[in-house]
Each structure stands twice: as C-alpha cells, then as structure tokens.
Design an enzyme around this catalytic site. Structure first.
Site, PDB file in Angstrom:
ATOM      1  N   GLU A  48     -24.604  -6.141 -25.814  1.00  0.00           N
ATOM      2  CA  GLU A  48     -24.644  -6.763 -27.134  1.00  0.00           C
ATOM      3  C   GLU A  48     -23.239  -7.161 -27.533  1.00  0.00           C
ATOM      4  O   GLU A  48     -22.249  -6.539 -27.125  1.00  0.00           O
ATOM      5  CB  GLU A  48     -25.233  -5.778 -28.147  1.00  0.00           C
ATOM      6  CG  GLU A  48     -25.496  -6.343 -29.521  1.00  0.00           C
ATOM      7  CD  GLU A  48     -26.069  -5.307 -30.477  1.00  0.00           C
ATOM      8  OE1 GLU A  48     -26.305  -5.651 -31.645  1.00  0.00           O
ATOM      9  OE2 GLU A  48     -26.278  -4.149 -30.052  1.00  0.00           O
ATOM     10  N   GLU A  99     -17.286 -14.676 -24.515  1.00  0.00           N
ATOM     11  CA  GLU A  99     -17.987 -13.885 -25.527  1.00  0.00           C
ATOM     12  C   GLU A  99     -18.367 -14.693 -26.769  1.00  0.00           C
ATOM     13  O   GLU A  99     -19.250 -14.286 -27.524  1.00  0.00           O
ATOM     14  CB  GLU A  99     -17.130 -12.679 -25.950  1.00  0.00           C
ATOM     15  CG  GLU A  99     -16.750 -11.741 -24.818  1.00  0.00           C
ATOM     16  CD  GLU A  99     -17.948 -11.087 -24.151  1.00  0.00           C
ATOM     17  OE1 GLU A  99     -19.048 -11.096 -24.736  1.00  0.00           O
ATOM     18  OE2 GLU A  99     -17.789 -10.578 -23.030  1.00  0.00           O
ATOM     19  N   GLY A 156     -12.745  -8.335 -22.958  1.00  0.00           N
ATOM     20  CA  GLY A 156     -11.648  -8.228 -22.013  1.00  0.00           C
ATOM     21  C   GLY A 156     -12.144  -8.037 -20.600  1.00  0.00           C
ATOM     22  O   GLY A 156     -13.348  -7.951 -20.349  1.00  0.00           O
ATOM     23  N   PRO A 185      -1.302   6.600 -18.621  1.00  0.00           N
ATOM     24  CA  PRO A 185      -2.126   7.095 -17.520  1.00  0.00           C
ATOM     25  C   PRO A 185      -3.416   7.727 -18.037  1.00  0.00           C
ATOM     26  O   PRO A 185      -3.418   8.451 -19.027  1.00  0.00           O
ATOM     27  CB  PRO A 185      -1.224   8.143 -16.852  1.00  0.00           C
ATOM     28  CG  PRO A 185       0.165   7.725 -17.202  1.00  0.00           C
ATOM     29  CD  PRO A 185       0.069   7.144 -18.590  1.00  0.00           C
ATOM     30  N   GLU A 202     -11.777 -14.831 -21.417  1.00  0.00           N
ATOM     31  CA  GLU A 202     -12.587 -13.739 -21.939  1.00  0.00           C
ATOM     32  C   GLU A 202     -13.112 -14.069 -23.339  1.00  0.00           C
ATOM     33  O   GLU A 202     -14.271 -13.786 -23.663  1.00  0.00           O
ATOM     34  CB  GLU A 202     -11.769 -12.443 -21.972  1.00  0.00           C
ATOM     35  CG  GLU A 202     -11.450 -11.859 -20.610  1.00  0.00           C
ATOM     36  CD  GLU A 202     -12.686 -11.282 -19.920  1.00  0.00           C
ATOM     37  OE1 GLU A 202     -13.712 -11.074 -20.596  1.00  0.00           O
ATOM     38  OE2 GLU A 202     -12.625 -11.041 -18.705  1.00  0.00           O
ATOM     39  N   ARG A 262       0.814  -1.215   0.000  1.00  0.00           N
ATOM     40  CA  ARG A 262       0.000   0.000   0.000  1.00  0.00           C
ATOM     41  C   ARG A 262       0.846   1.263   0.000  1.00  0.00           C
ATOM     42  O   ARG A 262       0.323   2.363  -0.191  1.00  0.00           O
ATOM     43  CB  ARG A 262      -0.932  -0.006   1.207  1.00  0.00           C
ATOM     44  CG  ARG A 262      -1.987  -1.121   1.171  1.00  0.00           C
ATOM     45  CD  ARG A 262      -2.745  -1.215   2.475  1.00  0.00           C
ATOM     46  NE  ARG A 262      -1.838  -1.539   3.584  1.00  0.00           N
ATOM     47  CZ  ARG A 262      -2.222  -1.660   4.843  1.00  0.00           C
ATOM     48  NH1 ARG A 262      -3.499  -1.483   5.174  1.00  0.00           N
ATOM     49  NH2 ARG A 262      -1.353  -1.969   5.785  1.00  0.00           N
TER      50      ARG A 262
END
Length: 251
Positions: free
Chosen positions: A128, A75, A55, A97, A71, A14
């Site tokens: 969809e 699909e 993804g 970023p 993934e 952290r």
C-alpha cells in the site's frame, strides 16, 4: 611507482566488506490544508508490514539523483515535466551499522516537495502507498531508521522556509499572499499574523513579484479580489522570515 592500470587489474574489491547504497525520499505536499508525507507499507521482509519511505537500491547505471527521481516516480506515477517541477535535494546520509538487517547499507536520503502530487500507487515491493498527515506519524510503525530521517527532513523543510523561497514550490505558478501564508502556517504548524506576514514578504527583494492579475473572485467573506504573485528570482531571503517562538504553555 605503481602503474594505475596494473594496480586496477589486480585490485580485488572482495578483500573489503561489501557496502550497498540506497536512496530514500521524504516527499512532502499539502493536501486539504495539512502537511502530508508519502509512505509505503512494505510487502516483504525485512520489516514486512511496516511503513517506510519510498526508496530502494541504486542501480549500477544511476547517479543518486536519478535513483531518487525514479523511486519517486514509481510511487507517485509522476513523469515528464511534472516530475521535473518537483523540488528535490539531498538531505543527509545514514549509515549506522545494523540499520538494515540484510547487510551494511548506506542510504542517501532526499527531500522532495511540490503542489498537487497525485494519489500514490504502490510499487512491486509494497502492499500500500498513502499520503499520511504528518500529525498522524505516531500511529504508524516505521521501518529501518526512517523515523530519524523523517524528523531530519521536517526540520530541514521548516528551516529552509525561513531563509529560502522554497515555500513557493508548494504552490501553483501564480498564487496569493494568503495562499503563501497558508504554506508557512502548515509547515511550521503555527498561525501567523496576516498583515505582518504580507509586509514581510513584500519587503524581501526578489521573493515574489506581482503578475498584474487578480483572483476571479473575492475572499470567502467577500471583499476585493486578491492580487496574484509568482516566485521571484531570489535564491536566499534577506531578511529571513523567522519562525515565531513557540508559545509557552499556560500554567
């Protein structure tokens, strides 16, 4: 010298900014003579209603390839041997970023292609899922930086057809040279001279090998039955099958 176990017992992750890892899959197939791309329409923020690549976040117990295959399976409904026959390779990493407004997310994009991929079924976070012709991409509003990823993937696919036999992965295990040429024409987006292409393919060691069989019928205009081939054992094509230079527009 610090003992490694002591170091790890006091290490606090952290203390550093958190970074998430996702996988995105650029899945390509040929349907109705055109190159198609698998897209999903996002059903929740961020980018709700935008179109995106299949993804998601990598699960704690997954490596990157496993996550990408999961993934893709979610699909397309592919599984088992059909999923294993899909060519899947890492494309590139994307970590600018701000590419994902939720947090710092690095995506490891993958390129996949195979013949006869089934109609997609939208997953839990999608409204969809469709196979979209690559030529129609401009009509869709894309999420994240997926436009850049798709551009990179298409260029990778087009270039790999020059120096590897991966065009055969768009085809059934046995195919004709005309069917192989159609893959090149579809992915490259340019017509090729039939005779020249045939001679080039046959001259590349290990690219294809004859099966000894022929098609059941002749071509659409009659004529002799075409010979059937299968992929050879070559991993690289030498000499390469170079893309024709684009024609200059007529003034």
């Amino acid at each position: 010298m610090v003992d490694e176990q002591d170091f790890l017992s006091t290490y606090d992750p952290r203390a550093y900014p958190s970074v998430a890892v996702t996988v995105d899959v650029v899945a390509l197939t040929i349907r109705d003579g055109a190159l198609h791309l698998l897209l999903i329409r996002r059903g929740q923020p961020p980018f709700e209603g935008h179109w995106a690549l299949p993804g998601g976040f990598v699960r704690p117990d997954e490596d990157l390839t496993t996550g990408a295959r999961r993934e893709l399976a979610e699909e397309t409904g592919l599984g088992g041997e059909r999923l294993r026959r899909v060519h899947l390779e890492q494309l590139a990493s994307y970590g600018t970023p701000g590419r994902d407004p939720r947090m710092r997310v690095v995506s490891i994009a993958h390129l996949a292609f195979a013949p006869d991929l089934p109609d997609p079924a939208a997953g839990t976070d999608a409204d969809e899922a469709i196979w979209l012709p690559v030529t129609a991409l401009a009509s869709r509003q894309l999420a994240f930086d997926h436009g850049r990823i798709i551009d990179d993937a298409l260029e990778r696919a087009r270039s790999k057809l020059e120096y590897t036999p991966l065009a055969t992965r768009f085809l059934a295990p046995e195919f004709t040279i005309s069917e192989l040429r159609a893959v090149y024409e579809t992915v490259w987006g340019q017509p090729l001279h039939a005779g020249n292409f045939h001679r080039k393919v046959i001259s590349v060691p290990g690219f294809v090998e004859g099966t000894g069989a022929s098609t059941e019928r002749g071509g659409a205009r009659g004529g002799p039955r075409a010979r059937l081939y299968r992929a050879g054992d070559a991993r690289l094509l030498h000499p390469a099958l170079l893309r024709p230079a684009p024609e200059e527009p007529t003034p």
